[in-house]
Scaffold this motif. Structure first.
Motif, PDB file in Angstrom:
ATOM      1  N   MET A 157       0.848  -1.208   0.000  1.00  9.45           N
ATOM      2  CA  MET A 157       0.000   0.000   0.000  1.00  9.45           C
ATOM      3  C   MET A 157       0.878   1.251   0.000  1.00  9.45           C
ATOM      4  SD  MET A 157      -3.249  -0.938   2.410  1.00  9.45           S
ATOM      5  CE  MET A 157      -2.650  -2.222   3.472  1.00  9.45           C
TER       6      MET A 157
ATOM      7  N   LYS B 119      -5.816  -7.430   0.420  1.00  8.87           N
ATOM      8  CA  LYS B 119      -6.493  -8.089   1.543  1.00  8.87           C
ATOM      9  C   LYS B 119      -6.693  -9.586   1.248  1.00  8.87           C
ATOM     10  CE  LYS B 119     -10.701  -8.079   4.210  1.00  8.87           C
ATOM     11  NZ  LYS B 119     -12.143  -7.989   4.053  1.00  8.87           N
TER      12      LYS B 119
ATOM     13  N   VAL C 299      -6.875   1.347   7.019  1.00  6.47           N
ATOM     14  CA  VAL C 299      -7.201   0.114   6.296  1.00  6.47           C
ATOM     15  C   VAL C 299      -7.094  -1.089   7.237  1.00  6.47           C
ATOM     16  CG1 VAL C 299      -6.435  -1.475   4.472  1.00  6.47           C
ATOM     17  CG2 VAL C 299      -6.559   0.981   4.008  1.00  6.47           C
TER      18      VAL C 299
ATOM     19  N   ILE D 169      -3.114   3.937   5.772  1.00  7.55           N
ATOM     20  CA  ILE D 169      -2.869   2.486   5.851  1.00  7.55           C
ATOM     21  C   ILE D 169      -3.309   1.973   7.222  1.00  7.55           C
ATOM     22  CG2 ILE D 169      -1.147   0.653   5.626  1.00  7.55           C
ATOM     23  CD1 ILE D 169       0.502   2.566   3.862  1.00  7.55           C
TER      24      ILE D 169
ATOM     25  N   TRP E 111      -9.859  -3.739   8.328  1.00  6.44           N
ATOM     26  CA  TRP E 111      -9.672  -5.185   8.139  1.00  6.44           C
ATOM     27  C   TRP E 111      -9.921  -5.936   9.447  1.00  6.44           C
ATOM     28  CZ3 TRP E 111      -4.492  -5.544   4.846  1.00  6.44           C
ATOM     29  CH2 TRP E 111      -4.775  -5.118   3.534  1.00  6.44           C
TER      30      TRP E 111
ATOM     31  N   ARG F 287      -7.213   2.396  -6.675  1.00 12.18           N
ATOM     32  CA  ARG F 287      -6.715   2.229  -5.323  1.00 12.18           C
ATOM     33  C   ARG F 287      -7.540   1.228  -4.509  1.00 12.18           C
ATOM     34  NH1 ARG F 287      -5.843   6.090  -0.038  1.00 12.18           N
ATOM     35  NH2 ARG F 287      -7.696   5.092   0.789  1.00 12.18           N
ATOM     36  N   ASP F 288      -8.836   1.407  -4.497  1.00 16.51           N
ATOM     37  CA  ASP F 288      -9.676   0.537  -3.668  1.00 16.51           C
ATOM     38  C   ASP F 288      -9.644  -0.914  -4.137  1.00 16.51           C
ATOM     39  OD1 ASP F 288     -10.207   2.693  -2.139  1.00 16.51           O
ATOM     40  OD2 ASP F 288     -12.200   3.089  -2.987  1.00 16.51           O
TER      41      ASP F 288
ATOM     42  N   ILE G 244      -6.362  -2.392  -2.945  1.00 17.65           N
ATOM     43  CA  ILE G 244      -6.412  -2.676  -1.505  1.00 17.65           C
ATOM     44  C   ILE G 244      -7.208  -3.966  -1.254  1.00 17.65           C
ATOM     45  CG2 ILE G 244      -7.276  -1.866   0.728  1.00 17.65           C
ATOM     46  CD1 ILE G 244      -6.675   0.995  -0.208  1.00 17.65           C
TER      47      ILE G 244
END
Ligand code: NBP
Length: 475
Positions: free
Chosen positions: A203, A322, A217, A214, A221, A314-315, A318
């Motif tokens: 990231m 994950k 994020v 981050i 998560w 970006r999403d 990410i």
């Protein structure tokens, strides 16, 4: 009044466990090589419960009810042998010595054998959870004779962490089994941390995200299937700002990871057992590489070649990271549980992997939501050939496989090191492959060393006369 348990070795771990016993209503005899630690504990935390202060080993042993139970919490290695020697001389048949330090399981096997000959019970107990766990409820992995667990088990279970009414403590198996599974636990912890580090780095480097984003994020998560202590504290560490410079703390910490040796032990054992624990091995080697600071400084000008373009969405990236993290984590645990199965078979321990997943759900560093799924997988099929074959994990990895490949490919084109992500994916591809190039390896071994091979189409062992007429003979 005699004490029900004694704790010797009152540094941070021993003090906290002694306090934990006292808070649970046990009378605890205290002993430390130097009296200062004993006195400090009583001065600062004497009000936690009933403590018996002792100065000498003789006094300490005398303060305990029989059969005596003594927990050793000293530095692993020679110090543990020294303390065991002194205690054993003062104790009597049927007494129990518990080593709660991070002993190497082969030392535990040796110690158990020697003490059994003297009529003493020796319990090597892996204890995870660090300082905080020791005080408030660790995950405890006791090995040793089943008989000693009868008297000891309830005490250990009462101080252990508790998840949904179940204590994070169970008898693992004979002699060194407790320390063995604690060692693999630590190895998995290495892999878990490395995978988290790679996710963070992707990231940071591929998306150029600010550290605070981050952190966010990881916080998010932690509300999903990735929910775990390590993901939770990752958000904390990434969110920390250095007071002196105003920069994120991670930017002022030297990027050379230390290690105390349990990861290395796990990999050495995996090599001996012939189990590919690639996730743990990559994590140990990644720490070694990070610490090779002179070599890294000298190599910092090496060419990167033509790098690819950064991801635009970006999403989406990410989300891919994950999935890659989750799938790689499944691989690391699958490998660790394979190693436990192999160790158990090698030493005749009969370790129940489902129970192990159960006691790792709380107290320890790798505690995670995910362990519920592992526990279910082994409850459904105790002989599962690989965690990756349990329906839940098979589906989870299948759902994330495309993301996993995209992440490893992107990292490669951007020159971002992802040893654990990449090797976990290769392991997965190797495991599911119909044919491996090992057939060629066998051919080469037969060519230069007449090491022979087997054929897919008929039984027997064969050799090709490579330096003769190249016909095949039965070996
Ligand atoms: P340390 O590993 O730092 O050991 C310090 C203790 O060992 C002190 O009580 C010291 O006594 C005693 N000791 C030493 Br050193 N040499 C001795 C000897 N020859 N004879 C008698 N006592 C001796 O303590 P710790 O960090 O509390 O860890 C204890 C154990 O728990 C270790 O095996 C560790 O690997 C394990 N462990 C630690 C953690 C953690 O998060 N720290 C987690 C899980 C397991 P003194 O006061 O007289 O010097």
């Amino acid at each position: 009044k005699k004490a029900q348990i004694g704790v010797t070795g009152l540094a941070v771990m021993g003090s906290n466990i002694a306090r934990n016993f006292a808070r649970n209503g046990y009378t605890v005899a205290l002993h430390n090589r130097s009296i200062a630690k004993t006195d400090a504990l009583i001065a600062e935390h004497g009000s936690d419960g009933d403590f018996v202060r002792t100065e000498t080993v003789a006094e300490f042993v005398d303060a305990l009810e029989r059969p005596r139970r003594v927990l050793i919490m000293v530095k692993a290695g020679d110090a543990t042998d020294a303390v065991i020697g002194e205690l054993a001389d003062a104790m009597e048949t049927g007494d129990i010595i518990i080593d709660g330090g991070n002993a190497l399981y082969t030392d535990t096997i040796r110690r158990e054998r020697a003490l059994a000959e003297r009529g003493l019970h020796f319990v090597g107990a892996g204890i995870s959870g660090g300082e905080e766990g020791a005080l408030n409820g660790p995950s405890i992995m006791p090995g040793g004779p089943a008989e000693s667990y009868k008297s000891l088990g309830p005490m250990l279970e009462s101080i252990a962490a508790n998840v949904e009414g179940e204590p994070c403590c169970t008898h693992i198996g004979p002699d060194g089994s407790g320390h063995f599974v604690k060692m693999v636990h630590n190895g998995i912890e290495y892999a878990d941390m490395q995978l988290i580090g790679e996710a963070y780095d992707l990231m940071r480097q591929a998306l150029d995200m600010p550290v605070t984003d981050i952190a966010e994020v990881f916080r998010e998560w932690n509300t999903t299937e990735l929910e775990s202590y390590l993901v939770e504290i990752t958000a904390e560490v990434l969110g920390q700002v250095d007071a002196e410079t105003g920069k994120p703390l991670v930017d002022v910490v030297v990027d050379a990871a230390g290690q105390k040796g349990t990861g290395r032990w796990t990999v050495k054992s995996a090599l001996d057992l012939g189990i590919p624990t690639t996730g743990i091995a990559e994590a140990v080697f990644a720490r070694a590489l990070s610490s090779a600071t002179d070599q890294r400084a000298a190599a910092s000008g090496l060419a990167a070649g033509t790098l690819g373009a950064a991801p635009t969405d970006r999403d989406a990236f990410i989300a891919d990271v994950k999935s890659a993290l989750y799938a790689s984590k499944v691989v690391a645990y699958a490998q660790g549980f394979d190693q436990i199965a192999a160790g158990s078979a090698e030493y005749g321990w009969d370790v129940d992997r489902g129970s192990l997943a159960t006691i790792w759900r709380g107290g320890c560093i790798i505690r995670a939501q995910f362990l519920n799924r592992i526990r279910e997988a082994y409850q459904e099929n105790p002989d599962l050939p690989s965690l990756l074959l349990a329906p839940y994990f098979r589906d989870a990895v299948e759902a994330g496989i495309d993301s996993w490949r995209r992440v490893v490919a992107t990292a490669t084109t951007l020159g971002i090191p992802v040893p654990a992500f990449a090797s976990s994916l290769s392991y997965y591809d190797g495991l599911r492959a119909e044919r491996l190039p090992a057939a060629l390896t066998q051919g080469l071994r037969d060519f230069f060393g007449a090491h022979t091979y087997q054929r897919v189409d008929k039984p027997g062992t064969f050799h090709t006369l490579w330096s003769g007429d190249r016909s095949e003979v039965e070996a």
